[in-house]
Design an enzyme around this catalytic site. Structure first.
Site, PDB file in Angstrom:
ATOM      1  N   PRO A  89       0.818  -1.218   0.000  1.00  0.00           N
ATOM      2  CA  PRO A  89       0.000   0.000   0.000  1.00  0.00           C
ATOM      3  C   PRO A  89       0.854   1.271   0.000  1.00  0.00           C
ATOM      4  O   PRO A  89       0.341   2.354  -0.260  1.00  0.00           O
ATOM      5  CB  PRO A  89      -0.832  -0.118   1.281  1.00  0.00           C
ATOM      6  CG  PRO A  89      -0.257  -1.229   2.066  1.00  0.00           C
ATOM      7  CD  PRO A  89       0.568  -2.066   1.159  1.00  0.00           C
ATOM      8  N   GLU A 116       3.231  -6.529   8.833  1.00  0.00           N
ATOM      9  CA  GLU A 116       3.442  -5.083   8.823  1.00  0.00           C
ATOM     10  C   GLU A 116       4.382  -4.660   7.704  1.00  0.00           C
ATOM     11  O   GLU A 116       4.750  -3.504   7.593  1.00  0.00           O
ATOM     12  CB  GLU A 116       3.988  -4.613  10.168  1.00  0.00           C
ATOM     13  CG  GLU A 116       3.064  -4.883  11.341  1.00  0.00           C
ATOM     14  CD  GLU A 116       1.673  -4.281  11.135  1.00  0.00           C
ATOM     15  OE1 GLU A 116       1.592  -3.070  10.882  1.00  0.00           O
ATOM     16  OE2 GLU A 116       0.686  -5.033  11.237  1.00  0.00           O
ATOM     17  N   ARG A 154      -3.831  -9.582 -20.251  1.00  0.00           N
ATOM     18  CA  ARG A 154      -4.797  -9.314 -21.313  1.00  0.00           C
ATOM     19  C   ARG A 154      -4.239  -8.370 -22.368  1.00  0.00           C
ATOM     20  O   ARG A 154      -4.843  -8.170 -23.414  1.00  0.00           O
ATOM     21  CB  ARG A 154      -6.138  -8.847 -20.770  1.00  0.00           C
ATOM     22  CG  ARG A 154      -6.075  -7.650 -19.871  1.00  0.00           C
ATOM     23  CD  ARG A 154      -7.387  -7.469 -19.149  1.00  0.00           C
ATOM     24  NE  ARG A 154      -8.504  -7.283 -20.082  1.00  0.00           N
ATOM     25  CZ  ARG A 154      -8.696  -6.202 -20.793  1.00  0.00           C
ATOM     26  NH1 ARG A 154      -7.866  -5.196 -20.705  1.00  0.00           N
ATOM     27  NH2 ARG A 154      -9.720  -6.112 -21.612  1.00  0.00           N
ATOM     28  N   ASP A 169     -11.116  -0.217 -24.361  1.00  0.00           N
ATOM     29  CA  ASP A 169     -11.300  -0.242 -22.909  1.00  0.00           C
ATOM     30  C   ASP A 169     -11.182   1.157 -22.335  1.00  0.00           C
ATOM     31  O   ASP A 169     -10.336   1.930 -22.746  1.00  0.00           O
ATOM     32  CB  ASP A 169     -10.220  -1.091 -22.224  1.00  0.00           C
ATOM     33  CG  ASP A 169     -10.398  -2.569 -22.473  1.00  0.00           C
ATOM     34  OD1 ASP A 169     -11.403  -2.936 -23.088  1.00  0.00           O
ATOM     35  OD2 ASP A 169      -9.520  -3.333 -22.042  1.00  0.00           O
TER      36      ASP A 169
HETATM   37 CL1  6GU Z   1      -0.285  -3.958  -3.205  1.00  0.00          CL
HETATM   38  N1  6GU Z   1      -0.914  -4.571  -0.706  1.00  0.00           N
HETATM   39  C1  6GU Z   1      -1.662  -4.436   0.399  1.00  0.00           C
HETATM   40  N2  6GU Z   1      -1.388  -5.177   1.461  1.00  0.00           N
HETATM   41  N3  6GU Z   1      -2.657  -3.562   0.497  1.00  0.00           N
HETATM   42  C2  6GU Z   1      -2.920  -2.842  -0.597  1.00  0.00           C
HETATM   43  C3  6GU Z   1      -2.195  -2.944  -1.774  1.00  0.00           C
HETATM   44  C4  6GU Z   1      -1.175  -3.830  -1.809  1.00  0.00           C
HETATM   45  N4  6GU Z   1      -2.689  -2.069  -2.661  1.00  0.00           N
HETATM   46  C5  6GU Z   1      -3.678  -1.482  -2.037  1.00  0.00           C
HETATM   47  N5  6GU Z   1      -3.822  -1.917  -0.801  1.00  0.00           N
END
Ligand code: 6GU
Length: 242
Positions: A89, A116, A154, A169
């Protein structure tokens, strides 16, 4: 196109990989997906892959040794080391432009985080590109890795039935707008009818109607797409290349 996925949960992948489009592409040899269990690379007898963070705090951190050695061994297989991506994230948000650049790499090594996160030295040593799939938190990078694979395969020319069927798309550079509504038979269901223009056979009229619909939908739902900032993931890579 080759993918190598590094994960603590290899069992999450077979279901996804077995779905028809991807399975056919794998059987025909256009796509290879190798799943690697990080746990096999631990050197301690308890097969421990994580530990408590130095300095304290909640949760567990993935250890540097098994991850780095697993990735290095993978990179020695095959004829190119591949582009290393860490799903987190904390990464830059993925978009279609970046997906189009990733398919050009031909080989991607996808690291799925858990807990974590990784020991920082995984990032220092492997220097992966850090990618997020959106502003929300998942339990781990596995689902995000499947998202990357799904979006990239794809675009492998041999994978989609109709070679050009992804051209229209939403989000591809030629068409940043959302798609207009689609209808198929029957003409009427519970009193809801198909818009008259689609039944006329007038291709110019239909194309104009679809453009208008597409524009209106985009304006209502995603006005940001009508005037996209140049700062998103993909734009940066494009600049670095040129
Ligand atoms: Cl790539 N990993 C995690 N754990 N949470 C996320 C993410 C990735 N992308 C958005 N939220």
């Amino acid at each position: 196109m080759r993918f190598d996925v590094v994960t603590l949960f290899p069992d999450m992948f077979p279901g996804y990989l077995g779905q028809s489009l991807l399975n056919k592409a794998i059987e025909r040899g256009f796509v290879q997906v190798h799943i690697h269990d990080v746990r096999k690379w631990t050197r301690n007898k308890h097969q421990k892959v994580d530990d408590r963070p130095y300095g304290g705090g909640p949760g567990m951190v993935l250890c540097v040794q098994p991850v780095v050695e697993c990735v290095e061994s993978i990179q020695q297989q095959g004829d190119s080391p591949g582009h290393v991506i860490l799903l987190t994230p904390q990464g830059r948000p993925l978009n279609q432009q970046r997906v189009e650049q990733l398919v050009e790499r031909r080989r991607l090594v996808l690291l799925c985080g858990r807990y974590e996160g990784f020991d920082q030295r995984v990032i220092d040593l492997l220097q992966p590109e850090e990618i997020s799939i959106g502003d929300y938190v998942l339990n781990g990078g596995e689902v995000a890795a499947m998202v990357v694979i799904d979006a990239v395969i794809r675009l492998v020319p041999e994978v989609l039935g109709q070679a050009d069927s992804h051209r229209d798309d939403s989000f591809s550079p030629g068409n940043r707008w959302l798609e207009s509504a689609q209808y198929t038979r029957p003409r009427e269901y519970r009193g809801l009818t198909v818009p008259q223009v689609l039944l006329t056979g007038n291709h110019e009229e239909i194309a104009r109607w679809r453009r208008e619909q597409s524009y209106e939908k985009t304006k209502q739902r995603r006005a940001d797409l009508l005037d996209p900032p140049d700062s998103q993931i993909g734009a940066q890579e494009e600049k670095e290349r040129s």
